[in-house]
Design an enzyme around this catalytic site. Sequence first.
Site, PDB file in Angstrom:
ATOM      1  N   CYS A  95      16.246  55.455   0.046  1.00  0.00           N
ATOM      2  CA  CYS A  95      17.048  54.272   0.872  1.00  0.00           C
ATOM      3  C   CYS A  95      18.506  54.833   0.929  1.00  0.00           C
ATOM      4  O   CYS A  95      18.714  55.305  -0.406  1.00  0.00           O
ATOM      5  CB  CYS A  95      16.687  53.082   0.225  1.00  0.00           C
ATOM      6  SG  CYS A  95      17.632  51.637   0.638  1.00  0.00           S
ATOM      7  N   HIS A 101      10.200  48.639   5.490  1.00  0.00           N
ATOM      8  CA  HIS A 101      11.326  48.920   4.495  1.00  0.00           C
ATOM      9  C   HIS A 101      12.536  48.197   4.911  1.00  0.00           C
ATOM     10  O   HIS A 101      13.349  47.452   4.178  1.00  0.00           O
ATOM     11  CB  HIS A 101      11.415  50.619   4.482  1.00  0.00           C
ATOM     12  CG  HIS A 101      12.580  51.027   3.616  1.00  0.00           C
ATOM     13  ND1 HIS A 101      12.421  51.622   2.537  1.00  0.00           N
ATOM     14  CD2 HIS A 101      13.933  50.629   3.970  1.00  0.00           C
ATOM     15  CE1 HIS A 101      13.728  51.826   1.969  1.00  0.00           C
ATOM     16  NE2 HIS A 101      14.471  51.445   2.883  1.00  0.00           N
ATOM     17  N   GLU A 102      12.995  48.516   6.376  1.00  0.00           N
ATOM     18  CA  GLU A 102      14.282  47.855   6.901  1.00  0.00           C
ATOM     19  C   GLU A 102      14.215  46.207   6.863  1.00  0.00           C
ATOM     20  O   GLU A 102      15.376  45.698   6.409  1.00  0.00           O
ATOM     21  CB  GLU A 102      14.593  48.278   8.086  1.00  0.00           C
ATOM     22  CG  GLU A 102      14.616  49.888   8.484  1.00  0.00           C
ATOM     23  CD  GLU A 102      15.683  50.555   7.327  1.00  0.00           C
ATOM     24  OE1 GLU A 102      16.433  49.685   6.901  1.00  0.00           O
ATOM     25  OE2 GLU A 102      15.400  51.631   7.092  1.00  0.00           O
ATOM     26  N   HIS A 141      14.992  44.643   3.588  1.00  0.00           N
ATOM     27  CA  HIS A 141      16.388  44.534   3.241  1.00  0.00           C
ATOM     28  C   HIS A 141      16.824  43.041   3.658  1.00  0.00           C
ATOM     29  O   HIS A 141      17.833  42.514   2.766  1.00  0.00           O
ATOM     30  CB  HIS A 141      17.042  45.593   3.835  1.00  0.00           C
ATOM     31  CG  HIS A 141      17.111  46.981   3.155  1.00  0.00           C
ATOM     32  ND1 HIS A 141      17.728  46.912   1.948  1.00  0.00           N
ATOM     33  CD2 HIS A 141      16.817  48.179   3.690  1.00  0.00           C
ATOM     34  CE1 HIS A 141      17.571  48.456   1.745  1.00  0.00           C
ATOM     35  NE2 HIS A 141      17.074  48.881   2.603  1.00  0.00           N
TER      36      HIS A 141
HETATM   37 NI    NI Z   1      16.565  51.156   2.730  1.00  0.00          NI
END
Ligand code: NI
Length: 186
Positions: free
Chosen positions: A103, A145-146, A149
């Site tokens: 990341c 994953h994105e 966030h």
């Molecule tokens: Ni990330």
Amino acid sequence: MAVREILRLGHPVLRQRAQPVPDSAFGSDWLTRLIEDLTDTMHAANGLGIAAPQIGEPWRVAVLEVPADNPRYPGAPAYPFGVYVNPELEIIDATAQGFWEGCLSVPGLRGQVKRPRAVRVRWRDPAGEPHELVAEDFPATVFQHEFDHLDGILYVDRVTDTRTLSFLEEFARYHAPAAPAGQARE
Ligand code: NI
């Protein structure tokens, strides 16, 4: 257009739930600039994706792109550039699959994460038009994953076995040769 500072693990904005982009902002100069900054910052850092909270903007916006020739992730299957505003994820195949993740907000580390194998993504484009797609395997992990966030979740929260956490040099030396192509990502 600008390359922005990327917030790192420990910055409180990374732990906030981001707000939806309001209807009134679609098509605006503000949203256009935010997306340009995200894109420039992702490209400058050779990331595969970046979410607005990572540049200190607590809005539900992310950009994602896996170039065929990304120097940080050789062998990762290419995926076209896209802008995802107010995205929603639906798991359509919960079979766990593991990839090495990294990341931009946790520089220098990799760790193994198991996530559902396939997801349906619904989002709006910068003009406000709705879209939908299905992502499987590696791209499905990138989307998860994105979009994590946007809920204040980092991949280190989801590392299945913390004993896999590795610095890049040790990852390349001890883990990458045995890992299928494309398993490391930012
Ligand atoms: Ni990330």
